[in-house]
Design an enzyme around this catalytic site. Sequence first.
Site, PDB file in Angstrom:
ATOM      1  N   MET A 150       0.673  -1.183   0.000  1.00  7.85           N
ATOM      2  CA  MET A 150      -0.020   0.028   0.038  1.00  7.85           C
ATOM      3  C   MET A 150       0.908   1.215  -0.093  1.00  7.85           C
ATOM      4  SD  MET A 150      -3.024   1.130   2.723  1.00  7.85           S
ATOM      5  CE  MET A 150      -2.046   1.377   3.981  1.00  7.85           C
ATOM      6  N   CYS A 151       0.715   2.118  -0.865  1.00  9.11           N
ATOM      7  CA  CYS A 151       1.373   3.355  -0.890  1.00  9.11           C
ATOM      8  C   CYS A 151       0.397   4.606  -1.134  1.00  9.11           C
ATOM      9  CB  CYS A 151       2.292   3.439  -2.309  1.00  9.11           C
ATOM     10  SG  CYS A 151       3.488   1.980  -2.101  1.00  9.11           S
ATOM     11  N   GLY A 152       0.929   5.897  -1.189  1.00  7.98           N
ATOM     12  CA  GLY A 152       0.080   7.018  -1.240  1.00  7.98           C
ATOM     13  C   GLY A 152       0.516   7.707  -2.305  1.00  7.98           C
TER      14      GLY A 152
END
Length: 299
Positions: free
Chosen positions: A1-3
């Site tokens: 998960m990344c932003g």
Amino acid sequence: MCGIVGLLVRDQALEAHLGLHFSAMLEEMTTRGPDSAGMAIYDRGVPNGSRRWSLRGDGDSTNWKAVQSAVNASSGTSSDIEIIDNIAFLVTAASEAAVLEGLKHAAEERITVVGVGHAMKLIKDVGLPREICEHYGVGSMTGYMALGHTRMATESAVTTDGAHPFSPRNDLALVHNGSFSNHASIRSQLSDAGVECLTDNDTEVAAQFIGHRMELGDDLEEAMRHVLKEFDGFFTLVVTAERSFSVVRDAFACKPMVIAETDAYVAVASEYHALASLPGIDDARVFDPQPEEIHTWAV
């Protein structure tokens, strides 16, 4: 998960506050990526005929004046340098070959070229987004476009080189949330075409692929279409060039992305709360890009 966050300013009055708004957006993505962060900031501060080299010193203490002197001596031209601790932005009209030769003469300083372009500054580091933004003064930066990423490593190690954005050619930057299942085969195809990836990160493969397509004559949107044809996996990509800004999601669109568009700006983020503090957000057109739908804006 990344932003992921991105901001394209349409109203020039907002350019003075780009860093302020962008750093607030990036900080909101901390829970999606606490390992490392990076950003590409585009401004109008480089004279025509010159390029800005985003450099990182990997030694204990970098003698940036020695680096600048080596480049000047190699190229026979003068340059300007902006130094922020272990990174520097060197602006010069020298050729790529002359700059690289100068950096070889300063090999003891252990310099890494992070990115090059007429408009782009590229910063990457390990740590929390707020700490990185504060350390490099991102909140006070001006410009017309910014792209940022916060990383939670899943496919490769937590390193500065593994942080996004990746920049395979002048003024091109790419960030990615997701994973590619066929990156090894595409890496091999790129190698056969003479394009070498420098890290084990699957995101770099996509960046090098897009850069290669643009070298072959594609514009940014055409290159993104080739990504949809060639890459397998679950992904959201945001890519910026000097005069364009593009977003695409895979066929399943399971990696989140929201877009807010007004007369003053276009903003994107993995989650809406990163957009909530932007001026005029209540009147913005807010929407999720649909599967395999490419959105591209010109500067």
